[in-house]
Design an enzyme around this catalytic site. Structure first.
Site, short mmCIF file in Angstrom:
data_model
loop_
_atom_site.label_atom_id
_atom_site.label_comp_id
_atom_site.label_asym_id
_atom_site.label_seq_id
_atom_site.Cartn_x
_atom_site.Cartn_y
_atom_site.Cartn_z
N GLY A 1 0.79 -1.23 0.00
CA GLY A 1 0.00 0.00 0.00
C GLY A 1 0.82 1.28 0.00
N LYS A 2 2.05 1.22 -0.51
CA LYS A 2 2.89 2.41 -0.52
C LYS A 2 2.32 3.46 -1.48
CE LYS A 2 6.55 -0.09 -1.48
NZ LYS A 2 5.96 -1.43 -1.35
N HIS B 1 9.78 -19.63 18.71
CA HIS B 1 11.07 -18.95 18.65
C HIS B 1 10.95 -17.53 19.23
CE1 HIS B 1 15.00 -18.18 16.52
NE2 HIS B 1 14.58 -16.95 16.70
N GLU B 2 9.98 -16.78 18.74
CA GLU B 2 9.82 -15.40 19.20
C GLU B 2 9.40 -15.36 20.66
OE1 GLU B 2 11.02 -13.03 17.48
OE2 GLU B 2 11.35 -14.35 15.77
P1 ADP Z 1 2.76 -0.93 -3.32
O1 ADP Z 1 2.85 0.45 -3.87
O2 ADP Z 1 3.20 -1.00 -1.88
O3 ADP Z 1 3.37 -1.99 -4.13
P2 ADP Z 1 -0.01 -0.51 -3.86
O4 ADP Z 1 -0.27 0.73 -3.07
O5 ADP Z 1 0.19 -0.35 -5.30
O6 ADP Z 1 1.20 -1.31 -3.24
O7 ADP Z 1 -1.20 -1.53 -3.57
C1 ADP Z 1 -1.91 -2.14 -4.61
C2 ADP Z 1 -3.37 -2.28 -4.24
O8 ADP Z 1 -3.54 -3.14 -3.13
C3 ADP Z 1 -4.01 -0.97 -3.80
O9 ADP Z 1 -4.50 -0.27 -4.89
C4 ADP Z 1 -5.11 -1.43 -2.87
O10 ADP Z 1 -6.26 -1.81 -3.59
C5 ADP Z 1 -4.53 -2.67 -2.25
N1 ADP Z 1 -3.90 -2.36 -0.97
C6 ADP Z 1 -2.59 -2.50 -0.66
N2 ADP Z 1 -2.33 -2.14 0.61
C7 ADP Z 1 -3.50 -1.74 1.14
C8 ADP Z 1 -3.89 -1.23 2.42
N3 ADP Z 1 -2.99 -1.07 3.40
N4 ADP Z 1 -5.20 -0.93 2.63
C9 ADP Z 1 -6.09 -1.10 1.63
N5 ADP Z 1 -5.79 -1.55 0.41
C10 ADP Z 1 -4.52 -1.89 0.14
ZN ZN Z 2 15.57 -15.18 16.75
#
Ligand code: ADP
Ligand code: ZN
Length: 609
Positions: free
Chosen positions: A195-196, A413-414
């Site tokens: 979700g970056k 482990h943790e």
């Molecule tokens: P990244 O940039 O980290 O590779 P993306 O932001 O492109 O990931 O995520 C792809 C899709 O997955 C988003 O458009 C969304 O639909 C879904 N997604 C990923 N992470 C989340 C999140 N934390 N909450 C809701 N949807 C998410």
């Molecule tokens: Zn360890």
């Protein structure tokens, strides 16, 4: 570019079609030709009403309104006779019309230009595959598609840190008046699909500012210089629309350490693009509110130049969600689809360990597709099961999903690491225990130092080694197994033990001495004696081994004593995946209560006996 060529194609096609139509129309309207004699006869018989002379061609109309064409060898002498018969005469210039002259010049030029564009487009083919939006090499989106924080779930820490940034973007004046320097670059690091990109868009959406995005991978396989000029274009555009956000996805593709992988041909281009980026980042003034967000899943290979103050000096981890996060993400995506009453979201969240946000989104989507195929109006639990299997099979190839037995190993482990922190002296308190894989390490136990330490007491170091060994010990006594998961732990433990003996004079037998072990040329170790006798070497080995063995025995003793706690904590980790300090304390108290009840029970029995 692509759009331009497409327009050109259409224009040329229209022109050709038009030409053909005109030609046919002309042939249709071609008047029958008669001989000059026939013409003269008709003229004598007063049958001609009108002529149209152009050069030696005469078009004529007769009394029956029929039209003919004829050719006159001698127009000059014909005119008086026509006048005599009071025929209407119209003349026409026989020089080609200026329109045609112009076309004769313009058309070849156009054709040459067309050929040139076609050639150019073929060369640019790879770089220019995208649609018209991408013509400038970046995407531009305004808040017309507002993605907000409501759409992002399961990353509470990241969101918390970003609230501040949104305020910066909304009220830049408030901060600049105070002389505060607005952060320029923020780096999101985390595995793909967490979700970056979504977070970056959500910041723009929340702040209501334009969002420009570009991907580092676009620059790979491009002509030298194109990447750099695109970066400059991007910043030029962005500066026109401040405050705004620039998002650079896969920044490692351009900002990767020089020499870290990649063909040598791409190096130059990457270097130039990176330099352009750095120049732009350093170049804009403080009153231009542009925040640059970048994403990478390889923070380890980034060029340190990118991480310097004033550039991407803030880093935010975006990690795969734990079970609570997964539930929230599922809810976000389930908002858009109709669910049957039997769907148990919590159960789905629990049964999808290791899934990222993107995978959860596609889980909901797959389930909807499966329901749609059988013409149902809502998605039921079974659809989710089928969808999950399908996605799991896809993921398994990528080797990301964790098997049930791996999770169990990780949990013990943790739990082993965590329990020891509670029963050893001089330890940093637990911050968080998790069995969500993160990077190379499987699980993770986070300790927060109470204060910054500069001088480490011996007890602290001994506890540290014992805690490190606790992971393996827990696996041994609970599951009777040894796994590779302890590799890093051992390495760290041995390193600390060696330093205690060789550098810090903490071993009673070796005494206060400094010996350089593995004299690898670290500056700090240069002063130590790097040459010592075989006997000393043997003694050091012996003492290091003894230190480790003692710590190992201590770990085993504590964990055997706390076996119930270990089991309970591991179970709770399997269910919750992440526990913080308070939750761990609750688990501990529960174990204690249970044990005292059991002990009471035993006493009662002995009493009766
Ligand atoms: P990244 O940039 O980290 O590779 P993306 O932001 O492109 O990931 O995520 C792809 C899709 O997955 C988003 O458009 C969304 O639909 C879904 N997604 C990923 N992470 C989340 C999140 N934390 N909450 C809701 N949807 C998410
Ligand atoms: Zn360890």
């Amino acid at each position: 570019m692509v759009a331009f060529i497409r327009t050109l194609y259409i224009l040329v096609l229209v022109a050709i079609l038009g030409g053909i139509v005109v030609l046919f129309w002309r042939m249709e309207n071609q008047r029958p030709t008669i001989s000059y004699n026939e013409f003269l006869t008709s003229l004598e018989n007063n049958e001609i009403t009108e002529v149209n002379i152009k050069g030696s061609t005469i078009r004529l109309k007769d009394t029956f309104d029929r039209e003919f064409t004829t050719f006159s060898p001698d127009i000059q002498s014909l005119v008086p006779r026509l006048l005599e018969k009071s025929v209407i005469i119209r003349g026409q210039d026989d020089r080609p019309s200026p329109v045609w002259t112009l076309l004769g010049i313009v058309l070849p030029v156009l054709l040459i230009m067309l050929a040139w564009f076609l050639l150019a487009s073929k060369q640019m083919g790879k770089a220019d595959e995208g649609e018209s939006d991408k013509e400038k090499g970046f995407n531009f989106a305004t808040s017309a598609t507002p993605i907000t924080f409501r759409d992002v779930a399961g990353v509470p820490e990241a969101k918390e840190e970003l609230v501040e940034i949104i305020d910066f973007l909304q009220k830049p004046k408030k901060y600049s008046k105070l002389g505060a320097v607005i952060p320029r670059g923020i780096l999101f690091q985390g595995p793909p699909g967490t979700g970056k990109t979504l977070l970056a868009k959500a910041i723009a959406g929340e702040a209501g500012v334009p969002f420009y995005s570009i991907s580092g991978s676009d620059f790979v396989e491009m002509f030298v210089g194109v990447g750099a000029s695109r970066v400059r274009d991007l910043f030029r555009e962005a500066k026109k629309n401040t405050p705004c956000i620039i998002f650079i996805d896969e920044i490692d593709a351009v900002g990767g350490l020089r020499g870290a992988g990649g063909a040598s041909g791409g190096q130059d281009e990457r270097g130039q693009t990176l330099n352009a980026l750095l120049v732009e980042m350093d170049g804009f003034s403080t009153d231009e509110t542009i925040i640059i967000l970048a994403a990478t899943n390889r923070p380890d290979i980034l060029d340190p130049a990118l991480l310097r103050p004033g550039r991407f000096d803030r880093q935010i981890n975006v990690l795969p969600p734990d079970v609570k996060g997964r539930l929230e993400i599922l809810k976000v995506h389930a908002r858009k689809v109709p669910l049957a009453p039997d769907v148990d979201m919590e159960n789905i969240a629990r049964s999808t360990p290791g899934f990222t946000g993107a995978e959860l989104a596609s889980l909901v989507n797959e389930a909807a597709i499966i329901a749609g195929r059988t013409n149902r109006k809502s998605i039921d639990n079974n659809d989710f099961d089928v969808a999950k299997d399908r996605i799991l099979m896809g993921i398994e190839r990528k080797g990301m999903v964790i098997s049930e037995s791996d999770r169990q190993t990780m949990a013990f482990h943790e739990a082993g690491h965590a329990i020891l922190t509670q029963f050893l002296p001089e330890t940093d308190p637990i911050h968080k225990i998790t069995i969500i894989p993160r990077g190379r390490a499987l699980g993770h136990t986070q300790q927060l130092p109470l204060q910054d330490r500069h001088a480490y007491p011996k007890d602290y170091l001994l506890s540290r080694i014992t805690i490190l060994l606790g992971g393996r010990v827990a696996e041994e006594i609970a599951l009777n197994q040894q796994t590779t998961g302890a590799e890093d732990d051992f390495q760290q433990a041995v390193e600390i033990a060696t330093k205690m003996v060789c550098n810090w004079g903490m071993d009673p037998v070796v005494g206060p001495m400094a010996y350089a072990r593995n004299a690898g040329g670290f500056l700090g170790e240069q002063s130590a004696r790097s040459h010592y006798s075989e006997d000393t070497a043997r003694l050091i080995d012996h003492e290091v081994k003894k230190l480790i063995d003692d710590c190992y025995a201590r770990a085993k003793e504590i964990l055997t004593e706390q076996f119930d706690f270990l089991n309970f904590l591991a179970d709770m980790l399997l269910i919750n995946e992440t526990l913080d300090r308070e939750e761990m304390e609750i688990v501990y108290n529960c174990t204690k209560n249970k044990r005292s009840e059991k002990e009471k029970g035993v006493e009662q029995i002995t009493d009766v006996g």
